[in-house]
Write a protein that holds these residues in place. Structure first.
Motif, PDB file in Angstrom:
ATOM      1  N   ALA A   1       0.834  -1.207   0.000  1.00  0.00           N
ATOM      2  CA  ALA A   1       0.000   0.000   0.000  1.00  0.00           C
ATOM      3  C   ALA A   1       0.867   1.256   0.000  1.00  0.00           C
ATOM      4  CB  ALA A   1      -0.921  -0.005   1.218  1.00  0.00           C
ATOM      5  N   ALA A   2       1.956   1.229   0.732  1.00  0.00           N
ATOM      6  CA  ALA A   2       2.806   2.407   0.857  1.00  0.00           C
ATOM      7  C   ALA A   2       3.589   2.698  -0.417  1.00  0.00           C
ATOM      8  CB  ALA A   2       3.776   2.234   2.024  1.00  0.00           C
ATOM      9  N   HIS A   3       4.035   1.653  -1.091  1.00  0.00           N
ATOM     10  CA  HIS A   3       4.906   1.853  -2.245  1.00  0.00           C
ATOM     11  C   HIS A   3       4.169   1.756  -3.572  1.00  0.00           C
ATOM     12  CE1 HIS A   3       8.671   2.192  -0.066  1.00  0.00           C
ATOM     13  NE2 HIS A   3       8.219   1.271   0.737  1.00  0.00           N
ATOM     14  N   GLY A   4       2.926   1.280  -3.555  1.00  0.00           N
ATOM     15  CA  GLY A   4       2.142   1.212  -4.788  1.00  0.00           C
ATOM     16  C   GLY A   4       2.875   0.492  -5.893  1.00  0.00           C
ATOM     17  N   GLU A   5       2.769   1.012  -7.099  1.00  0.00           N
ATOM     18  CA  GLU A   5       3.407   0.402  -8.262  1.00  0.00           C
ATOM     19  C   GLU A   5       4.660   1.158  -8.704  1.00  0.00           C
ATOM     20  OE1 GLU A   5       2.473  -2.396  -9.702  1.00  0.00           O
ATOM     21  OE2 GLU A   5       0.607  -2.684  -8.605  1.00  0.00           O
ATOM     22  N   THR A   6       4.978   2.245  -8.000  1.00  0.00           N
ATOM     23  CA  THR A   6       6.038   3.122  -8.488  1.00  0.00           C
ATOM     24  C   THR A   6       7.433   2.746  -8.011  1.00  0.00           C
ATOM     25  OG1 THR A   6       5.699   4.629  -6.635  1.00  0.00           O
ATOM     26  CG2 THR A   6       4.464   5.076  -8.660  1.00  0.00           C
ATOM     27  N   ASP A   7       7.537   2.107  -6.871  1.00  0.00           N
ATOM     28  CA  ASP A   7       8.838   1.804  -6.301  1.00  0.00           C
ATOM     29  C   ASP A   7       9.248   0.372  -6.616  1.00  0.00           C
ATOM     30  OD1 ASP A   7       9.007   4.349  -5.187  1.00  0.00           O
ATOM     31  OD2 ASP A   7       7.978   3.730  -3.366  1.00  0.00           O
ATOM     32  N   ASP A   8      10.497   0.077  -6.348  1.00  0.00           N
ATOM     33  CA  ASP A   8      11.063  -1.259  -6.548  1.00  0.00           C
ATOM     34  C   ASP A   8      11.526  -1.735  -5.179  1.00  0.00           C
ATOM     35  OD1 ASP A   8      12.467  -3.529  -7.249  1.00  0.00           O
ATOM     36  OD2 ASP A   8      13.973  -2.479  -8.451  1.00  0.00           O
ATOM     37  N   VAL A   9      10.741  -2.614  -4.560  1.00  0.00           N
ATOM     38  CA  VAL A   9      11.008  -3.050  -3.194  1.00  0.00           C
ATOM     39  C   VAL A   9      11.218  -4.558  -3.184  1.00  0.00           C
ATOM     40  CG1 VAL A   9      10.121  -3.143  -0.829  1.00  0.00           C
ATOM     41  CG2 VAL A   9       9.544  -1.201  -2.304  1.00  0.00           C
TER      42      VAL A   9
ATOM     43  N   ASP B   1       6.879 -20.580  -2.970  1.00  0.00           N
ATOM     44  CA  ASP B   1       7.880 -20.387  -4.013  1.00  0.00           C
ATOM     45  C   ASP B   1       8.981 -19.504  -3.439  1.00  0.00           C
ATOM     46  OD1 ASP B   1       6.443 -21.817  -5.910  1.00  0.00           O
ATOM     47  OD2 ASP B   1       5.279 -20.050  -6.481  1.00  0.00           O
ATOM     48  N   ALA B   2      10.089 -19.446  -4.130  1.00  0.00           N
ATOM     49  CA  ALA B   2      11.185 -18.599  -3.674  1.00  0.00           C
ATOM     50  C   ALA B   2      10.820 -17.123  -3.794  1.00  0.00           C
ATOM     51  CB  ALA B   2      12.447 -18.893  -4.482  1.00  0.00           C
ATOM     52  N   GLU B   3       9.885 -16.776  -4.700  1.00  0.00           N
ATOM     53  CA  GLU B   3       9.510 -15.378  -4.888  1.00  0.00           C
ATOM     54  C   GLU B   3       8.013 -15.245  -5.128  1.00  0.00           C
ATOM     55  OE1 GLU B   3      11.836 -13.509  -7.924  1.00  0.00           O
ATOM     56  OE2 GLU B   3      13.705 -13.830  -6.837  1.00  0.00           O
ATOM     57  N   GLU B   4       7.487 -14.116  -4.702  1.00  0.00           N
ATOM     58  CA  GLU B   4       6.113 -13.727  -5.005  1.00  0.00           C
ATOM     59  C   GLU B   4       6.093 -12.211  -5.119  1.00  0.00           C
ATOM     60  OE1 GLU B   4       3.418 -13.428  -1.213  1.00  0.00           O
ATOM     61  OE2 GLU B   4       4.646 -15.231  -0.995  1.00  0.00           O
ATOM     62  N   THR B   5       5.088 -11.671  -5.792  1.00  0.00           N
ATOM     63  CA  THR B   5       5.022 -10.229  -5.998  1.00  0.00           C
ATOM     64  C   THR B   5       3.663  -9.707  -5.571  1.00  0.00           C
ATOM     65  OG1 THR B   5       6.525 -10.403  -7.875  1.00  0.00           O
ATOM     66  CG2 THR B   5       5.238  -8.385  -7.708  1.00  0.00           C
ATOM     67  N   ARG B   6       3.686  -8.561  -4.891  1.00  0.00           N
ATOM     68  CA  ARG B   6       2.449  -7.866  -4.533  1.00  0.00           C
ATOM     69  C   ARG B   6       2.689  -6.383  -4.733  1.00  0.00           C
ATOM     70  NH1 ARG B   6      -0.908  -8.092   0.903  1.00  0.00           N
ATOM     71  NH2 ARG B   6      -2.534  -6.656   0.273  1.00  0.00           N
ATOM     72  N   ALA B   7       2.034  -5.806  -5.727  1.00  0.00           N
ATOM     73  CA  ALA B   7       2.249  -4.407  -6.133  1.00  0.00           C
ATOM     74  C   ALA B   7       3.733  -4.222  -6.421  1.00  0.00           C
ATOM     75  CB  ALA B   7       1.717  -3.443  -5.088  1.00  0.00           C
ATOM     76  N   ALA B   8       4.368  -3.252  -5.770  1.00  0.00           N
ATOM     77  CA  ALA B   8       5.788  -2.987  -6.024  1.00  0.00           C
ATOM     78  C   ALA B   8       6.701  -3.873  -5.181  1.00  0.00           C
ATOM     79  CB  ALA B   8       6.103  -1.523  -5.723  1.00  0.00           C
ATOM     80  N   VAL B   9       6.119  -4.730  -4.356  1.00  0.00           N
ATOM     81  CA  VAL B   9       6.910  -5.518  -3.412  1.00  0.00           C
ATOM     82  C   VAL B   9       7.196  -6.916  -3.971  1.00  0.00           C
ATOM     83  CG1 VAL B   9       7.045  -6.443  -1.067  1.00  0.00           C
ATOM     84  CG2 VAL B   9       5.907  -4.260  -1.476  1.00  0.00           C
ATOM     85  N   GLN B  10       8.470  -7.175  -4.183  1.00  0.00           N
ATOM     86  CA  GLN B  10       8.947  -8.503  -4.577  1.00  0.00           C
ATOM     87  C   GLN B  10       9.384  -9.194  -3.286  1.00  0.00           C
ATOM     88  OE1 GLN B  10       9.156  -9.679  -7.817  1.00  0.00           O
ATOM     89  NE2 GLN B  10       9.858 -11.639  -7.090  1.00  0.00           N
ATOM     90  N   VAL B  11       8.693 -10.256  -2.906  1.00  0.00           N
ATOM     91  CA  VAL B  11       9.030 -10.992  -1.688  1.00  0.00           C
ATOM     92  C   VAL B  11       9.917 -12.165  -2.084  1.00  0.00           C
ATOM     93  CG1 VAL B  11       8.127 -12.237   0.308  1.00  0.00           C
ATOM     94  CG2 VAL B  11       6.810 -10.341  -0.679  1.00  0.00           C
TER      95      VAL B  11
END
Length: 166
Positions: free
Chosen positions: A39-47, A61-71
């Motif tokens: 919510a804080a970083h939206g789609e604009t940042d690369d986190v 999985d080793a990775e998942e993505t939610r908005a700008a957040v790559q977990v």
């Protein structure tokens, strides 16, 4: 803004976990953290939010993505090792911000010219950013009380004889 965040460090700094916790509490805390960052970083940042795999959800999985957040769950190494390797191989380290309370990671960031934020500093920044967004968010228009008289007249002209037709 490009960030690499030590996930469990930040969860502890936020008070989402205290001491030893079970897998369900850890999952709830991770979901809450990911949601707030998305919510804080939206789609604009690369986190990139990095967690040790020992606490990863079953079958994750080793990775998942939610908005700008790559977990990223480190399946074969410690999160600190993964973050340190990301710092070492980053093509534009001056634009990278590393968020961790771990002295080793902050030193690695400084050596490469990255910004190194303590988790509390990042949380202060996050709070200011959220306050700014709330101030900029337009207030919803007040709902009118009832139907404006002009609309009532128009509807009566159009539907006034609807009872007579039935």
């Amino acid at each position: 803004m490009r960030l690499v965040i030590d996930g469990y460090n930040l969860m502890h700094a936020m008070g989402l976990v205290h001491g030893p916790v079970g897998p369900h509490e850890l999952t709830k805390a991770r979901v809450k953290l990911i949601g707030r960052l998305a919510a804080a970083h939206g789609e604009t940042d690369d986190v990139t939010l990095v967690f040790d795999a020992r606490g990863a959800p079953a079958g994750a999985d080793a990775e998942e993505t939610r908005a700008a957040v790559q977990v990223h769950y480190t399946l074969r190494e410690e999160a600190d090792d993964y973050i340190e390797r990301r710092i070492a191989h980053d093509s534009a380290p001056a634009r990278l911000i590393v968020v961790s309370n771990d002295k080793r990671l902050r030193e690695a960031a400084r050596r490469r010219g990255c910004a190194a934020w303590l988790c509390d500093h990042y949380l202060d920044w996050l709070e200011r950013a959220e306050r700014g967004r709330r101030r900029l968010r337009p207030r919803p228009a007040d709902k009118p009380d009832g139907v404006p008289p002009r609309d009532v007249e128009e509807w009566e002209q159009i539907f006034g004889d609807a009872d007579a037709d039935s």
